[in-house]
Design a protein around this motif. Structure first.
Motif, short mmCIF file in Angstrom:
data_model
loop_
_atom_site.label_atom_id
_atom_site.label_comp_id
_atom_site.label_asym_id
_atom_site.label_seq_id
_atom_site.Cartn_x
_atom_site.Cartn_y
_atom_site.Cartn_z
N ALA A 1 0.86 -1.08 -0.07
CA ALA A 1 -0.08 0.02 0.03
C ALA A 1 0.83 1.18 -0.11
N TRP A 2 0.20 2.40 -0.03
CA TRP A 2 1.03 3.69 -0.32
C TRP A 2 0.39 4.51 0.84
N VAL A 3 0.87 5.79 1.32
CA VAL A 3 0.28 6.68 2.12
C VAL A 3 0.45 7.95 1.33
N GLN A 4 -0.70 8.73 1.52
CA GLN A 4 -0.90 10.11 0.62
C GLN A 4 -0.33 11.30 1.89
N LEU A 5 0.66 11.72 1.60
CA LEU A 5 1.12 12.91 2.75
C LEU A 5 0.57 14.17 2.15
N PRO A 6 0.76 15.23 2.91
CA PRO A 6 0.49 16.40 2.49
C PRO A 6 1.40 16.88 1.13
N ASP A 7 2.64 16.30 0.94
CA ASP A 7 3.74 16.61 0.00
C ASP A 7 3.68 15.48 -0.96
N GLY A 8 2.73 14.74 -1.13
CA GLY A 8 2.50 13.43 -2.24
C GLY A 8 2.60 12.25 -1.70
N GLU B 1 3.12 11.50 12.49
CA GLU B 1 2.11 12.31 11.42
C GLU B 1 2.32 11.51 10.15
N ARG B 2 3.57 10.97 9.75
CA ARG B 2 3.55 10.75 8.45
C ARG B 2 3.43 9.17 8.34
N LEU B 3 3.39 8.27 9.26
CA LEU B 3 3.24 6.89 9.05
C LEU B 3 2.46 6.24 10.09
N VAL B 4 2.43 6.60 11.43
CA VAL B 4 1.38 6.15 12.11
C VAL B 4 -0.10 6.81 11.93
N ALA B 5 -0.31 8.02 12.00
CA ALA B 5 -1.72 8.47 11.97
C ALA B 5 -2.31 7.92 10.64
N PRO C 1 -3.81 12.59 7.93
CA PRO C 1 -5.11 13.41 8.17
C PRO C 1 -4.78 14.82 7.78
N GLN C 2 -3.77 15.43 7.71
CA GLN C 2 -3.49 16.74 7.22
C GLN C 2 -3.52 17.10 5.83
N THR C 3 -3.61 15.87 5.08
CA THR C 3 -3.73 16.20 3.55
C THR C 3 -4.86 17.13 2.93
#
Ligand SMILES: Cc1cc2nc3c(=O)[nH]c(=O)nc-3n(C[C@H](O)[C@H](O)[C@H](O)COP(=O)(O)OP(=O)(O)OC[C@H]3O[C@@H](n4cnc5c(N)ncnc54)[C@H](O)[C@@H]3O)c2cc1C
Length: 473
Positions: A92-99, A165-169, A334-336
């Motif tokens: 899977a991927w994770v969508q972060l505020p910077d991509g 913020e970037r992995l666990v949330a 969450p902050q994306t």
């Protein structure tokens, strides 16, 4: 027997989700005559199904964790071993505020086993990985000593804000639909703090949990599924219960529970049911509400209701998705900005059997909405099915990087799961332990289900077997 009496069973089970059905199976196997009362019209609770564009799909749970072999063993007992399947590789991927970034594969709840793993470094950056690696030199007491602690407090203390913020949330939001600051780490990651005490760091505790995970997917993915969908487990369980002469009653909501000299009396759908043994397999608020009058020691201990989750399933004719741009799916931090979904599963990108059933160029996406935030609200603010459809098309386009419009949609459905995910608020483990202790003291009573075992089929299946074994011992 009075006119409203439905008679006496040896054992009564309230709730026909996976924990109730499995309780009934264990009780019947121990030689009891069993009746199951289910409020709804369907069996299986959160392990449901629906038909979209002619495909029978999971409407709730769609995989199981392989950190224990509990679910695989149950599938085996029901003759489903050969149908256990692994998700397609790619993860899977994770969508972060910077991509978007690939989600590191070696974590537990997003917590990395090695902060210097290249995938982890890419997500955290150099400073983030440096901060996370301080975990190895902090004393084991940091995060392990407090009586209760949230997921966020533990991760932040040991590995810092970027891991949180970037992995666990994103992972916690996707699985538990809640902010990690609100969740009891001992409930959602059982054994992790013990591992920290034993191995000296959080990363080592995660690595040990990953090493110990059993089952068919040991070396790779942490989850597996069933060909045809997880709901086939419910179909097999119900078939097994019928073969064991268990009485299965849908549309029969239990409204009161009382103690009798022989055991228990339950009122449901205008009838009374008497039984020697009682297994309560409903959600936490309902279970405590039903049992409070008969077990006064649990009065005032009702857990909070879980988040309202909405799932939008889209069946699309969209050959552009054949390349599986985000592997099996994507979790959203969450902050994306601009994305309201908390997760997207590319179901035909995840399961070979489904891709085959759907046919060339046809894709199944599942987007989930609704999470409990730090402020206590439920996030997305989407009410109607049409609003959810519109949001899901925008979100799917943004998350997959492929424009998806209404014209691509062959069929769609919205399934609502109000309060179905247990809300493991900080302190929940201690509360559950106290409730269970009082119920054990009351005698001839078992409490089972996700709210006591921990969310997810692996936890529910193994805990239910344990509890019913104790009840029948
Ligand atoms: C949308 C969603 C997706 C999920 N995905 C996954 C996944 O992929 N993998 C995974 O491992 N887990 C997943 N889970 C979690 C997993 O499905 C649950 O942990 C598990 O199914 C809970 O089973 P249960 O028997 O405790 O509760 P439930 O399935 O909630 O069953 C409780 C039953 O009790 C009935 N009931 C309630 N009140 C009464 C009453 N008064 N009288 C009689 N009956 C009553 C309800 O109608 C319901 O059928 C998911 C959950 C949801 C909601």
């Amino acid at each position: 027997m009075d006119a409203n009496s439905a008679g006496t069973a040896d054992a009564l089970v309230l709730g026909g989700g996976i924990s109730g059905l499995l309780s009934a199976r264990e009780l019947a196997a121990a030689g009891h005559r069993v009746t199951v009362l289910e409020a709804g019209r369907e069996w299986g609770g959160c392990v449901g199904s629906h038909i979209v564009a002619g495909l029978t799909l999971d409407s709730g749970a769609e995989s199981f964790a392989t950190r224990s072999d509990a679910v695989a063993a149950l599938a085996g007992e029901l003759g489903l071993s050969s149908r256990i399947v692994q998700p397609r590789p790619g993860g899977a991927w994770v969508q972060l505020p910077d991509g978007p970034r690939e989600l590191p594969k070696t974590g537990v709840l997003g917590i990395p086993a090695n902060p210097w793993d290249p995938e982890v470094r890419r997500s955290l950056g150099l400073l983030g990985s440096l901060r996370a690696s301080l975990d190895r030199i902090l004393p084991a007491s940091a995060g392990a000593a407090a009586e209760v602690v949230s997921v966020a407090a533990l991760v932040k203390a040991r590995m810092g804000g970027r891991v949180l913020e970037r992995l666990v949330a994103p992972v916690v939001g996707g699985v538990h639909s809640a902010d990690p600051a609100l969740l009891d780490v001992d409930m959602v990651a059982p054994g992790l703090r013990d591992g920290l005490r034993k191995h000296g760091s959080l990363a080592a505790a995660v690595a040990a949990q990953r090493r110990n995970s059993a089952g068919p997917a040991k070396a790779g993915s942490a989850v597996a599924g069933l060909e045809g969908g997880m709901h086939t487990l419910v179909t097999a369980l119900v078939g097994d219960l019928r073969a064991r002469d268990v009485t299965l009653l849908t549309g029969t909501r239990a409204v009161s529970v009382a103690r009798t000299s022989e055991g228990w009396r339950v009122e449901a759908a205008g009838k009374t049911y008497d039984a020697g043994l009682l297994a309560v397999a409903v959600d936490g608020p309902a279970a405590v509400g039903l049992l409070e009058p008969a077990v006064p020691a649990i009065a005032g201990k009702k857990p909070g209701s879980g988040p309202d989750v909405q799932l939008v399933t889209l069946v699309l004719d969209k050959p552009d998705l054949d390349s599986r741009p985000r592997g099996t799916g994507i979790l959203v931090a969450p902050q994306t900005p601009g994305v309201r979904a908390k997760a997207l599963t590319h179901a035909t990108g995840k399961w070979d059997w489904l891709a085959e059933a759907a046919g060339p160029g046809r894709h199944v996406l599942r987007l989930s909405y609704g999470r409990v935030e730090g402020t206590g609200n439920q996030g997305a603010g989407l009410d109607t099915d049409d609003e959810l459809l519109a949001a899901s098309l925008m979100d799917a386009s943004a998350l997959l990087g492929v424009g998806i419009s209404r014209q691509d949609v062959v069929d769609w459905d919205v399934v609502r799961w109000p309060g179905s995910l247990p809300f493991a608020a900080v302190g929940h483990r201690a509360r559950v332990n106290a409730i269970r202790k009082a119920c054990t003291a009351a005698g001839r009573l078992a409490l089972v289900g996700g709210w006591v075992a921990g969310n997810g089929l692996a936890a529910v299946v193994s805990d239910t077997k344990d509890q019913i074994r104790k009840l029948t011992a």
